[in-house]
Design an enzyme around this catalytic site. Sequence first.
Site, PDB file in Angstrom:
ATOM      1  CB  CYS A  69       1.603  23.982   5.438  1.00 50.41           C
ATOM      2  SG  CYS A  69       1.483  22.233   5.878  1.00 50.41           S
ATOM      3  CE  LYS A 101     -25.493  35.478  29.600  1.00 45.13           C
ATOM      4  NZ  LYS A 101     -24.808  34.269  29.117  1.00 45.13           N
ATOM      5  CG  ASP A 147     -22.126  35.142  34.051  1.00 40.49           C
ATOM      6  OD1 ASP A 147     -21.490  35.840  33.234  1.00 40.49           O
ATOM      7  OD2 ASP A 147     -22.589  34.032  33.782  1.00 40.49           O
ATOM      8  CG  ASP A 174     -18.905  29.588  28.958  1.00 41.08           C
ATOM      9  OD1 ASP A 174     -17.894  29.848  29.643  1.00 41.08           O
ATOM     10  OD2 ASP A 174     -19.498  30.442  28.266  1.00 41.08           O
TER      11      ASP A 174
END
EC number: 6.2.1.45
Length: 1113
Positions: A689, A585, A561, A633
């Site tokens: 827009c 982590k 990680d 994730d």
Amino acid sequence: MGFCRVFSSLLHYMLPRKRACEGVVVEEDSDNNFTSSSNNIKKKLRIAAEEDTDSTVKISSCNDDEDVVCGDNSNSNNNHSSRSVEITEEADVPIMTLGNTNPQDIDEDLHSRQLAVYGRETMRRLFASNVLISGMQGLGAEIAKNLILAGVKSVTLHDEGTVELWDLSSNFIFSENDVGKNRAVASVQKLQELNNAVLVHYLPTKLTKEKLSEFQAVVFTDISFEKAIEFNDYCRNHQPPIAFIKTEVRGLFGSVFCDFGPEFTVVDIDGEEPHTGIIASISNDNPALVSCVDDERLEFQDGDLVVFSEVHGMTELNDGKPRKIKNARAYSFALEEDTTNYGAYVKGGIVTQVKQPKVLKFKSLREALTDPGDFLLSDFSKFDRPPLLHLAFQALDKFVSELGRFPVAGSEEDAQKLISVATNINESWGDGRLDDINPKLMRHFAFGAKAVLNPMAAMFGGIVGQEVVKACSGKFHPLFQFFYFDSVESLPTEPLDPSDFRPRNSRYDAQISVFGSKLQKKLEDAIVFIVGSGALGCEFLKNVALMGVSCGNQGKLTITDDDVIEKSNLSRQFLFRDWNIGQAKSTVAASAAASINPRLNIEALQNRVGPETENVFHDTFWENLSVVINALDNVNARLYVDQRCLYFQKPLLESGTLGAKCNTQMVIPHLTENYGASRDPPEKQAPMCTVHSFPHNIDHCLTWARSEFEGLLEKTPAEVNAYLSNPSEYGTAMINAGDAQARDNLERVQECLDKERCETFQDCITWARLKFEDYFANRVKQLIYTFPEDAATSTGAPFWSAPKRFPQPLQFSAADPGHLHYVMAASILRAETFGISIPDWVKNPKKFAEAVDQVMVPDFEPKKDAKIVTDEKATSISTASIDDSAVIAELIMKLEQCRKNLPSGFRMKPIQFEKDDDTNFHMDMIAGLANMRARNYSIPEVDKLKAKFIAGRIIPAIATATAMATGLVCLELYKVLDEGHKVEDYRNTFANLALPLFSMAEPVPPKVIKHQNMSWTVWDRWILKGNPTLRELLQWLKEKGLNAYSISCGSCLLFNSMFPRHKDRMDKKMVDLAREVAKVELPAYRSHLDVVVACEDDEDNDIDIPQVSIYYR
């Protein structure tokens, strides 16, 4: 179905601020029976009991004159911030045993993801709720963990038994040093570390009925039916009733029973935001037909109640009265009301669903055992299973009460005794008896009855933890009332000898008693790759450590990680503590997992998994793996890992969560389709827009606000620095681009360094005040000048028809807190980009207002030739012009003049948006921008926290859903590592704990392609070894009845039968062609290359063949 396909959109939820706590008094129910004085209670009150195992702890309300301090963690090593010292008397509760709703502060940094699921009121009720958990084996520990992370007021742990080596198969709290200690006592300290704001008590002695009166909810994980009925009757008769939950896991079988009292009110049955629609027309009929714009499909159902607002013409509907609808369709519905005599509909209007509370009448356990009603199903292939398990658990209870022990694993005698007991109970049911009690299933049940398996404990810990939250808050629909589950498919495919189940005097004995020692050896020798160590990753690490995965001499677990720990992680990622904030982590999680099981062979990496790290996660790494577990994730990373697993033919266990929802997908080589086999349609984006000129909901306003924030404070300062770093090169690049985007970039840089350049903080205030005028007054004046309220389109239809909303300009007022707070946040952040110090008086509203009032605001005159983009297909609001190149040249000259006036070495400081720091003013500015724009268009405003959810794209998350998902995946892990299971043995799951809904199904098999006597799927890869030539490759394919007409490597064509000169390549090695023609770099760690071959058969039909791998080493 993959995670990205289960959840097509994120819902956004509202909520609030930081959290205080209630006062507590600690009373000992010992012979001395004393109440702690103010002197001896002013110590750190984390574990609210002494080591004396005869003591219990009682929580009582505090009087105003009591001097109490609780949970000061100013220098402690506990996880969450403690509650404040303020004492409040608990108010009467309005719904059953729901906690009080006294205003309490909520730590938004810590609980933001949970707040996105539950909302402010639910969190406050949780903070006032006291929960008892009886039975601290693996299941009790999982439930306690989830509730402490959620942040209830207190958790009392009850267990009269002592820790055994057996318990270490399922309980992450215990270590071998705890063997012989009372389970409740041994659990307190480690559970308390999870959240210092929750009081964790222990009760190691016998539990009395009267003790239950101190709690809003009680959970029993190891109790006889006789005792459970006694406690349940007491809870039902108590005023207000106490929520009662009985749950247990026995091997691969589990059960839950809920009774929240004779009448329980569910405040919000599903937790979803009320559905809305924008009205296009309403007929004067009986019943009236209401049509809505086709911007989004309506989610209404027949019988829903709705309210109307902002309707022009038929104003009778704007009275706020709920009205029932019928005949709900995608873009219309009928209103059960006669509107014949109402005013004619003119325009506008919003219709909003009204969510209704629901009252449930629960049966007592005594009554439900004989009349259970409908069971909650989880697997439709096991339609007959719940009644069988209802019988099995009662038979086991009788077996234990008669023999004083559980059936012995592998004992046919005990299994037959249990079957005999079950048969007798079944016969006593008379007409309600089952036709077949399934002796084979009963035998499996008997063999594993004593064991608490970690995956089962994790799954049921998530389910039961969520039921406690429901009981304490009224949020989400409770489980009504029995839920049974089994995973007998996880058992080994080969029959086992009774000796395989015998205990080895190891921490895995409970697991061995279910699966046997052979599978245990396979678990220990597995080589596993876990990708991600966030919420899912932490749970997976805990699970595999307890299961003994990768804990043998041959085993290894790699986790990676690239993220670091943040405060918001601590409410779900339970292996982390507050002193770990800022650390990697994977490293922290690996260390914590190793403390759960010191035999775990784990390596923690900080590498992102992707093409750029294939030198780290190389071919040999992937080839040696037993299984890959995703804990990711985002979809792109999932797709990359999926492709790697597909290529190397490795099992991939996939899962994900979204709020109270979770899903799992098993990707098994040659048995199932891969994760990327099907995709979600792209998420619908609002037209450019709409966002910039015609917003009609707060999401549009927040999308615009974040875009402006990044443009003003990150992109423009970065462009300034790019220009100042190398003016000539930057100017050349803009001239070469010569388009509207280059012109816009230069204009922003020139404005920033010239008329908008700030040298003092007053300059920053001026800039912010003029931005307010530009955004919320001048632009709106220009818009309604160009398109007045009565404007029409080219077809003659009203221009300002739904979903467009006609805006009104804002008049700035320093007396308006919203106006002033926006200007303050914008001023502070502007000063940060210019490196200007911020004076102390800024946060004094009076002084700041005086400074703002000094700003001279020029008058605004609308332009007659202003161009405003109205095309919904436009992707940019920049408009190109024929003289862009001339304007660019002029702007570069002006920039040169500006640069000469700058101090030597001047650089700006770009600001990157950070949503999780409430002190940095980022969300203050974005919320201010969005809410001022919402005022322009009469759109309801949002508070800062909801703005954070939407603008920060926060994914709602709670620990219970995560725990359940990982438990389900680890039940599949047994099957994967055992090998030999068929596709029908595996399960994909979608669950929604809010409803609750559990839907399990076999995975979808891969598509099979056939040619002659061959067949293959996406899992197949054809391998050709021996460093072949092009001719040899073509001949190899010819022998399979395939004529190759095109061969490519990467994006380069190595061979095409249409090109005569390609025949000169026939005798070249394929690897040499790849190097020379495709310029492929083949690193030392790579031993093969992949080519894509287009083939046809002898009848010229295209045949889609697998990828071909050519090995050259």
